[in-house]
Design an enzyme around this catalytic site. Sequence first.
Site, short mmCIF file in Angstrom:
data_model
loop_
_atom_site.label_atom_id
_atom_site.label_comp_id
_atom_site.label_asym_id
_atom_site.label_seq_id
_atom_site.Cartn_x
_atom_site.Cartn_y
_atom_site.Cartn_z
N GLY A 257 2.06 -8.24 74.74
CA GLY A 257 3.06 -9.20 74.27
C GLY A 257 4.37 -9.26 75.01
N GLU A 294 -1.94 -3.03 75.62
CA GLU A 294 -2.79 -4.16 76.02
C GLU A 294 -1.96 -5.28 76.65
OE1 GLU A 294 -4.14 -5.40 72.17
OE2 GLU A 294 -5.39 -3.64 71.84
N PRO A 295 -1.27 -5.02 77.74
CA PRO A 295 -0.46 -6.09 78.33
C PRO A 295 -1.32 -7.11 79.07
CG PRO A 295 -0.31 -4.12 79.68
CD PRO A 295 -1.19 -3.77 78.51
N GLY A 296 -0.96 -8.37 78.94
CA GLY A 296 -1.65 -9.44 79.66
C GLY A 296 -0.66 -10.19 80.54
N ARG A 297 0.08 -11.11 79.93
CA ARG A 297 1.02 -11.96 80.65
C ARG A 297 1.95 -11.18 81.59
NH1 ARG A 297 2.80 -16.76 78.46
NH2 ARG A 297 2.14 -15.98 76.42
N ARG A 333 -0.28 -24.99 79.63
CA ARG A 333 0.79 -24.46 78.76
C ARG A 333 1.83 -25.49 78.35
NH1 ARG A 333 3.92 -21.08 80.36
NH2 ARG A 333 4.23 -20.01 78.40
N CYS A 364 -5.55 -38.77 81.61
CA CYS A 364 -5.24 -39.89 80.72
C CYS A 364 -4.82 -39.39 79.34
CB CYS A 364 -6.44 -40.81 80.63
SG CYS A 364 -6.84 -41.48 82.23
N GLU A 365 -3.65 -38.79 79.27
CA GLU A 365 -3.04 -38.31 78.03
C GLU A 365 -1.54 -38.30 78.26
OE1 GLU A 365 -4.51 -37.08 75.23
OE2 GLU A 365 -6.56 -36.91 75.94
N TYR A 392 -2.47 -17.34 81.68
CA TYR A 392 -2.79 -18.42 80.74
C TYR A 392 -2.76 -19.79 81.41
CZ TYR A 392 -2.22 -14.57 77.50
OH TYR A 392 -2.35 -13.36 76.87
C1 LIG Z 1 -3.55 -11.90 73.90
C2 LIG Z 1 -3.58 -10.49 73.45
C3 LIG Z 1 -2.92 -9.51 74.19
C4 LIG Z 1 -2.08 -9.81 75.40
O1 LIG Z 1 -0.94 -10.54 75.09
P1 LIG Z 1 0.14 -10.83 76.23
O2 LIG Z 1 1.20 -11.59 75.53
O3 LIG Z 1 -0.54 -11.64 77.29
O4 LIG Z 1 0.60 -9.50 76.75
C5 LIG Z 1 -3.06 -8.19 73.78
N1 LIG Z 1 -3.78 -7.87 72.69
C6 LIG Z 1 -4.42 -8.80 71.95
C7 LIG Z 1 -5.20 -8.38 70.76
C8 LIG Z 1 -4.33 -10.14 72.30
O5 LIG Z 1 -4.94 -11.06 71.54
#
Ligand SMILES: *Cc1c(COP(=O)(O)O)cnc(C)c1O
Length: 437
Positions: A257, A294-297, A333, A364-365, A392
């Site tokens: 997050g 669990e980092p993503g972004r 996004r 076309c939106e 994303y």
């Molecule tokens: C999407 C998600 C993440 C990653 O979130 P980011 O904002 O991209 O870091 C981690 N854990 C879970 C369960 C998610 O659904």
Amino acid sequence: MNDSDNQAPVLPPAVLPGTPHIAYRGGELHVEGAALAALADAHATPLFVYSKAAMLQALDAYRRGFAGRHATICYAMKANSSLAVLQLFAAAGCGFDIVSGGELERVLAAGGDPAKVIFSGVGKTRAEMRRALDAGIGCFNVESEAELEVLSAVASEAGRTARVSIRVNPDVDPQTHPYISTGLKGNKFGVSHERALATYQRAASLPGLQVVGIDCHIGSQITQEAPYLDAMERVLDLVSEIEAAGIPIDHIDFGGGLGIDYNGDTPPAADALWSRLLARLDARGHGGKHLMIEPGRSLVGNAGVCVTEVLYLKPGEQKNFCIVDAAMNDLPRPAMYQAFHAIVPLQEAKQPAAEAYDVVGPVCESGDWIGRARRLDVAAGDRLAVLSAGAYCMSMSSNYNTRGRAAEVLVDGAQAHLIRRREAAADTFAHEVLLPS
Ligand SMILES: *Cc1c(COP(=O)(O)O)cnc(C)c1O
């Protein structure tokens, strides 16, 4: 998401958002040692380009934060699940947070270690559970009591043991953190604080399950420290309660997050954030546990750009439109969350631009816009870079309007690797079947 699009800078900022690995050199926008104009010449547009160094630098910030700890960083791959990106994080020792059986297959195809996979998501199917058990994943992050019962049945039938963590909903105060939306009461994720202990007791009593941890994930694009601290306190309260009931908790998973810089955002640095959170964890006596995040972004978002070509300028009485060859199917996004991406020319602007444009795609939106009221000095045929496009974007892309997905390049120093070929029209309908004639 609160990225309002009204205060567009007149000149592209001298320092572009997020990473020193994407910058102007000699007036030309580069990703590491590769000039984007040359990559666009070679691979056409729209084209996603990523910096390997930027991804590894983002990972290193977390690693510094967790130095000396028993910790596992599980990349939340839904942010960008391209195989070469997974391969890079697997080689760097990361685990993966997956949310579908399809993502598990990607991890395996990229050479990831299934033992370091955690499986999140509110709607796991029996088939996905079975496949994940057979692959030997590290942990199921269970999101409801009903899921627990099904997982127990599937594991028992397969003669396997599912390692489980229960996703608890820390209900972080909505008054103080209004934009954080997955850790509040009244959304679909996790088990409520009140039900957590009973759910753990049920898990401990069911066959085929082994309780190993606890997890939470409170939202995305978080730019403050307070919600993390609040969530940690709430989760640790539960850990004490659950352990007092005789159920040991081996690992604590604090989710992902952490936000990135899209438009002057100033999230805490991962290392600084975690050194403060870990101090709190130590103070509460849980610093020796196996820790997971669990980092993503925050690992990939600022490491990527999308290069797009200006097709037409369309001056209007109320607005000018700059029509580009990337669209909402490539960059969803803005259409989905009204999100802001900085848009800059490949040739550094030398003076303030006279005109403002809404930058839009060919789909076309009316929702197909990429940026609003952007000051740009552009002509048809010029190329622009949409910044902070590493997370994303490609993973949420679609074939809407029968547009093939863009190509992707990963830059490593002066070397550029094509990691995804552009989809041809035939690729987009390859699985479709005509009626018998
Ligand atoms: C999407 C998600 C993440 C990653 O979130 P980011 O904002 O991209 O870091 C981690 N854990 C879970 C369960 C998610 O659904």
